[in-house]
Design a protein around this motif. Structure first.
Motif, PDB file in Angstrom:
ATOM      1  N   GLU A 100       0.814  -1.216   0.000  1.00 48.28           N
ATOM      2  CA  GLU A 100       0.000   0.000   0.000  1.00 48.28           C
ATOM      3  C   GLU A 100       0.851   1.271   0.000  1.00 48.28           C
ATOM      4  O   GLU A 100       0.335   2.355   0.254  1.00 48.28           O
ATOM      5  N   LEU A 143      -2.488   1.252 -12.697  1.00 49.02           N
ATOM      6  CA  LEU A 143      -2.736   2.656 -12.380  1.00 49.02           C
ATOM      7  C   LEU A 143      -2.522   3.527 -13.611  1.00 49.02           C
ATOM      8  O   LEU A 143      -3.276   4.491 -13.830  1.00 49.02           O
ATOM      9  N   LEU A 201      -7.356   4.688  -3.458  1.00 49.52           N
ATOM     10  CA  LEU A 201      -6.696   3.464  -3.903  1.00 49.52           C
ATOM     11  C   LEU A 201      -6.210   2.625  -2.726  1.00 49.52           C
ATOM     12  O   LEU A 201      -5.703   3.156  -1.745  1.00 49.52           O
ATOM     13  N   CYS A 203      -3.857  -0.965  -2.759  1.00 46.03           N
ATOM     14  CA  CYS A 203      -3.203  -1.981  -3.585  1.00 46.03           C
ATOM     15  C   CYS A 203      -2.809  -3.184  -2.740  1.00 46.03           C
ATOM     16  O   CYS A 203      -2.433  -3.041  -1.572  1.00 46.03           O
ATOM     17  N   THR A 208      -5.823  -4.062  -7.467  1.00 38.79           N
ATOM     18  CA  THR A 208      -5.872  -2.658  -7.079  1.00 38.79           C
ATOM     19  C   THR A 208      -7.338  -2.319  -6.832  1.00 38.79           C
ATOM     20  O   THR A 208      -8.170  -2.443  -7.732  1.00 38.79           O
ATOM     21  N   ASN A 230      -4.334  -6.690 -11.166  1.00 43.69           N
ATOM     22  CA  ASN A 230      -3.117  -5.935 -11.471  1.00 43.69           C
ATOM     23  C   ASN A 230      -2.608  -6.151 -12.891  1.00 43.69           C
ATOM     24  O   ASN A 230      -1.788  -5.382 -13.380  1.00 43.69           O
TER      25      ASN A 230
END
Length: 246
Positions: A100, A143, A201, A203, A208, A230
């Protein structure tokens, strides 16, 4: 005796320097470093050396907002040892970033996201030497797809920060005590009722997770949460965002 007194107030004392082998990393990526300990003018006992993965979080209170440092992870590099005058000792180290860890390398002018590795040496009867090394956290492929999709949908990334707290959704929950928030605004309002889109967000190793807040001019705010693999493709991400952002 005089040299020992000087060392006790941080003059002529041991110094600790962490040298990262890579300064540009992805969340969850393994990294390597060498911690260099240099002795001062006198022998000194070092009670231990620690590394901490740090970020800066925004704290919201009834009296306003402020930023404070937040520890994402901490590692013990070495236990107690003594460093001799003029001695140079190198300690190899390897660890993995927290999944994260906030992204910092973002295409936005108002970027309030910062990540660094903090080194601390607990030296008996002395001021602790500290060393901070900035780490650039790169966007993951998924992302990148999110940022490109938002651009294609007509939204510009205007602000990024890291919020204190835990992000909770029906299918996921953050673990680090903070979460990243990206703020988007429409490049032109046109016929859209959306005034702002905030994407928070979280992760992990395989996905994600996104919590999206829609600020609508006429229908009020709306929330939705979903997860992206991902390894999701650009078309998959665009299709997903098109479905929810309207």
């Amino acid at each position: 005796m005089f040299k020992k007194l000087l060392a006790a107030v941080g003059i002529g004392s041991a110094k600790v320097d962490t040298r990262l082998h890579q300064s540009r990393l992805l969340p969850g990526q393994q990294f390597e470093a060498t911690i260099v300990v240099k002795g001062g003018d006198v022998a000194q006992k070092i009670d231990g050396i620690d590394l901490a993965l740090m970020t800066k979080v925004k704290v919201s209170t009834d009296n306003g907002e402020y930023f404070k440092n937040h520890c994402l992870a901490k590692w013990r590099v070495a236990e107690s040892f003594e460093v001799q005058p003029g001695e140079a000792r190198e300690l190899p180290f390897r660890a993995q970033l927290h999944p994260e860890t906030p992204f910092t390398a973002l295409p936005v002018r108002n970027n309030q996201c910062h990540v660094w590795i903090q080194t601390g040496a607990d030296i008996d009867s002395a001021i602790d030497p500290t060393d901070a090394d900035v780490v650039e956290i790169l966007p993951t492929p998924v992302l990148e797809h999110v940022l490109n999709a938002m651009n294609e949908l007509g939204f510009a990334l205007t602000k990024a920060d890291v919020e204190q707290g835990y992000l909770n959704a029906p299918s996921f929950r953050s673990r680090s005590g903070c979460y990243q928030e990206l703020e988007f605004h429409p490049r032109s309002f046109g016929f859209s009722s959306l005034r702002e889109v905030e994407i928070s967000l979280v992760c992990d190793e395989t996905e994600t997770h996104l919590l999206i807040e829609l600020d609508r001019a006429f229908r009020g705010d709306g929330y939705t949460a979903f997860s992206l693999a991902n390894n999701a493709s650009a078309s998959e991400v665009l299709t997903k965002l098109k479905h929810y952002i309207r």
